[in-house]
Design a protein around this motif. Sequence first.
Motif, PDB file in Angstrom:
ATOM      1  N   ARG A 132     106.222  67.501 -34.627  1.00 25.01           N
ATOM      2  CA  ARG A 132     107.289  68.498 -33.511  1.00 25.01           C
ATOM      3  C   ARG A 132     107.342  69.539 -33.909  1.00 25.01           C
ATOM      4  O   ARG A 132     107.737  70.047 -35.140  1.00 25.01           O
ATOM      5  N   LEU A 133     107.176  70.625 -32.773  1.00 27.98           N
ATOM      6  CA  LEU A 133     107.227  72.128 -33.143  1.00 27.98           C
ATOM      7  C   LEU A 133     108.301  72.487 -31.983  1.00 27.98           C
ATOM      8  O   LEU A 133     108.391  71.928 -30.988  1.00 27.98           O
ATOM      9  N   PHE A 134     109.186  73.198 -32.719  1.00 21.97           N
ATOM     10  CA  PHE A 134     110.572  73.412 -31.765  1.00 21.97           C
ATOM     11  C   PHE A 134     111.287  74.646 -32.355  1.00 21.97           C
ATOM     12  O   PHE A 134     110.929  75.353 -33.237  1.00 21.97           O
ATOM     13  N   VAL A 135     111.997  75.137 -31.481  1.00 26.24           N
ATOM     14  CA  VAL A 135     112.767  76.661 -31.494  1.00 26.24           C
ATOM     15  C   VAL A 135     114.335  76.189 -31.787  1.00 26.24           C
ATOM     16  O   VAL A 135     114.708  75.350 -30.785  1.00 26.24           O
ATOM     17  N   GLN A 136     115.123  77.015 -32.568  1.00 26.66           N
ATOM     18  CA  GLN A 136     116.238  76.734 -32.936  1.00 26.66           C
ATOM     19  C   GLN A 136     117.171  78.039 -32.940  1.00 26.66           C
ATOM     20  O   GLN A 136     116.438  78.911 -33.338  1.00 26.66           O
ATOM     21  N   GLN A 137     118.292  78.078 -32.731  1.00 22.63           N
ATOM     22  CA  GLN A 137     119.116  79.070 -33.260  1.00 22.63           C
ATOM     23  C   GLN A 137     119.057  79.485 -34.681  1.00 22.63           C
ATOM     24  O   GLN A 137     119.304  78.600 -35.488  1.00 22.63           O
ATOM     25  N   ALA A 171     116.460  87.375 -36.813  1.00 23.91           N
ATOM     26  CA  ALA A 171     115.940  87.838 -35.344  1.00 23.91           C
ATOM     27  C   ALA A 171     116.645  87.049 -34.314  1.00 23.91           C
ATOM     28  O   ALA A 171     116.423  87.371 -33.096  1.00 23.91           O
ATOM     29  N   GLY A 172     117.588  85.972 -34.718  1.00 27.42           N
ATOM     30  CA  GLY A 172     118.087  85.135 -33.456  1.00 27.42           C
ATOM     31  C   GLY A 172     117.571  83.948 -33.411  1.00 27.42           C
ATOM     32  O   GLY A 172     118.482  82.970 -32.976  1.00 27.42           O
ATOM     33  N   LEU A 173     116.028  83.510 -33.374  1.00 25.81           N
ATOM     34  CA  LEU A 173     115.734  82.168 -33.175  1.00 25.81           C
ATOM     35  C   LEU A 173     114.514  81.928 -34.280  1.00 25.81           C
ATOM     36  O   LEU A 173     114.008  82.991 -34.763  1.00 25.81           O
ATOM     37  N   SER A 174     114.473  80.672 -34.597  1.00 26.06           N
ATOM     38  CA  SER A 174     113.814  80.428 -35.494  1.00 26.06           C
ATOM     39  C   SER A 174     112.851  79.186 -35.092  1.00 26.06           C
ATOM     40  O   SER A 174     113.010  78.294 -34.103  1.00 26.06           O
ATOM     41  N   TYR A 175     111.767  78.982 -35.662  1.00 25.81           N
ATOM     42  CA  TYR A 175     110.730  77.957 -35.694  1.00 25.81           C
ATOM     43  C   TYR A 175     111.250  76.528 -36.529  1.00 25.81           C
ATOM     44  O   TYR A 175     111.621  76.885 -37.578  1.00 25.81           O
ATOM     45  N   GLY A 176     110.999  75.800 -36.024  1.00 28.25           N
ATOM     46  CA  GLY A 176     111.176  74.293 -36.903  1.00 28.25           C
ATOM     47  C   GLY A 176     110.123  73.405 -36.664  1.00 28.25           C
ATOM     48  O   GLY A 176     109.436  73.397 -35.406  1.00 28.25           O
ATOM     49  N   MET A 177     109.727  72.509 -37.532  1.00 26.54           N
ATOM     50  CA  MET A 177     108.608  71.639 -37.668  1.00 26.54           C
ATOM     51  C   MET A 177     109.133  70.616 -38.274  1.00 26.54           C
ATOM     52  O   MET A 177     109.906  70.529 -39.432  1.00 26.54           O
ATOM     53  N   LEU A 206      95.217  66.054 -34.232  1.00 25.34           N
ATOM     54  CA  LEU A 206      96.680  66.204 -34.495  1.00 25.34           C
ATOM     55  C   LEU A 206      97.427  66.219 -33.157  1.00 25.34           C
ATOM     56  O   LEU A 206      96.759  66.949 -31.956  1.00 25.34           O
ATOM     57  N   ARG A 207      98.425  65.378 -32.897  1.00 29.19           N
ATOM     58  CA  ARG A 207      99.247  65.417 -31.804  1.00 29.19           C
ATOM     59  C   ARG A 207     100.485  66.485 -32.171  1.00 29.19           C
ATOM     60  O   ARG A 207     101.209  66.279 -33.194  1.00 29.19           O
ATOM     61  N   VAL A 208     100.809  67.204 -31.313  1.00 25.82           N
ATOM     62  CA  VAL A 208     101.864  68.360 -31.428  1.00 25.82           C
ATOM     63  C   VAL A 208     102.860  67.863 -30.213  1.00 25.82           C
ATOM     64  O   VAL A 208     102.439  67.829 -28.914  1.00 25.82           O
ATOM     65  N   PHE A 209     104.075  67.874 -30.518  1.00 26.63           N
ATOM     66  CA  PHE A 209     105.207  67.541 -29.432  1.00 26.63           C
ATOM     67  C   PHE A 209     106.232  68.773 -29.213  1.00 26.63           C
ATOM     68  O   PHE A 209     106.548  69.296 -30.460  1.00 26.63           O
ATOM     69  N   VAL A 210     106.374  69.232 -28.301  1.00 26.11           N
ATOM     70  CA  VAL A 210     107.440  70.363 -28.013  1.00 26.11           C
ATOM     71  C   VAL A 210     108.122  69.900 -26.841  1.00 26.11           C
ATOM     72  O   VAL A 210     107.958  69.253 -25.396  1.00 26.11           O
ATOM     73  N   PHE A 254     102.513  76.850 -42.570  1.00 25.79           N
ATOM     74  CA  PHE A 254     102.268  76.827 -41.284  1.00 25.79           C
ATOM     75  C   PHE A 254     102.860  78.164 -40.722  1.00 25.79           C
ATOM     76  O   PHE A 254     104.051  78.581 -41.242  1.00 25.79           O
ATOM     77  N   HIS A 255     102.283  78.768 -39.875  1.00 29.58           N
ATOM     78  CA  HIS A 255     103.050  79.972 -39.194  1.00 29.58           C
ATOM     79  C   HIS A 255     102.601  79.926 -37.586  1.00 29.58           C
ATOM     80  O   HIS A 255     101.367  79.332 -37.248  1.00 29.58           O
ATOM     81  N   VAL A 256     103.386  80.385 -36.890  1.00 32.43           N
ATOM     82  CA  VAL A 256     103.237  80.451 -35.508  1.00 32.43           C
ATOM     83  C   VAL A 256     103.218  81.884 -34.923  1.00 32.43           C
ATOM     84  O   VAL A 256     103.831  82.623 -35.127  1.00 32.43           O
ATOM     85  N   ASN A 257     101.976  81.934 -34.282  1.00 34.67           N
ATOM     86  CA  ASN A 257     101.235  83.134 -33.646  1.00 34.67           C
ATOM     87  C   ASN A 257     102.085  83.164 -32.107  1.00 34.67           C
ATOM     88  O   ASN A 257     101.424  82.491 -31.322  1.00 34.67           O
ATOM     89  N   ASN A 258     103.210  83.769 -31.880  1.00 32.08           N
ATOM     90  CA  ASN A 258     103.800  83.618 -30.715  1.00 32.08           C
ATOM     91  C   ASN A 258     103.745  84.943 -29.862  1.00 32.08           C
ATOM     92  O   ASN A 258     104.371  86.043 -30.106  1.00 32.08           O
TER      93      ASN A 258
END
Length: 121
Positions: A41-46, A50-56, A74-78, A102-106
């Motif tokens: 599960r890849l998600f965004v949280q407060q 910088a205000g928002l952060s990634y979660g896994m 791999l299955r990724v859930f968003v 792991f890193h997210v290139n956004n």
Amino acid sequence: MSTESASGGGDVAVTVTPAAADEAVSLLEGESMDTDVAGLRLFVQQGGCAGLSYGMRFDNEPEDDDTVVEQHGLRVFVDPASMNYIGGSTLEFEGGLQGAGFHVNNPNAESSCGCGESFRT
């Protein structure tokens, strides 16, 4: 639930590099999770400077309203709210002595903090 399988082209909600998929699948198997159903599960949280952060985290199955991306085994859930922030992103894995993980290139991030763990849109 929408499901996407990527074979190298088109508009994919989230792209997963082969290295990231290999590492995540290995970790899922190490937790004795069924990789045919379970996923990352890849998600965004407060939070973050910088205000928002990634979660896994690993989940046994997707929620009904999740987008499910299947790439390189791999299955990724968003969830829908997170997709608004990370749609079009690439999940990468970098090994090494420093900065391994792991890193997210956004492409949606207007700015990010120095460590790359939080961002602003």
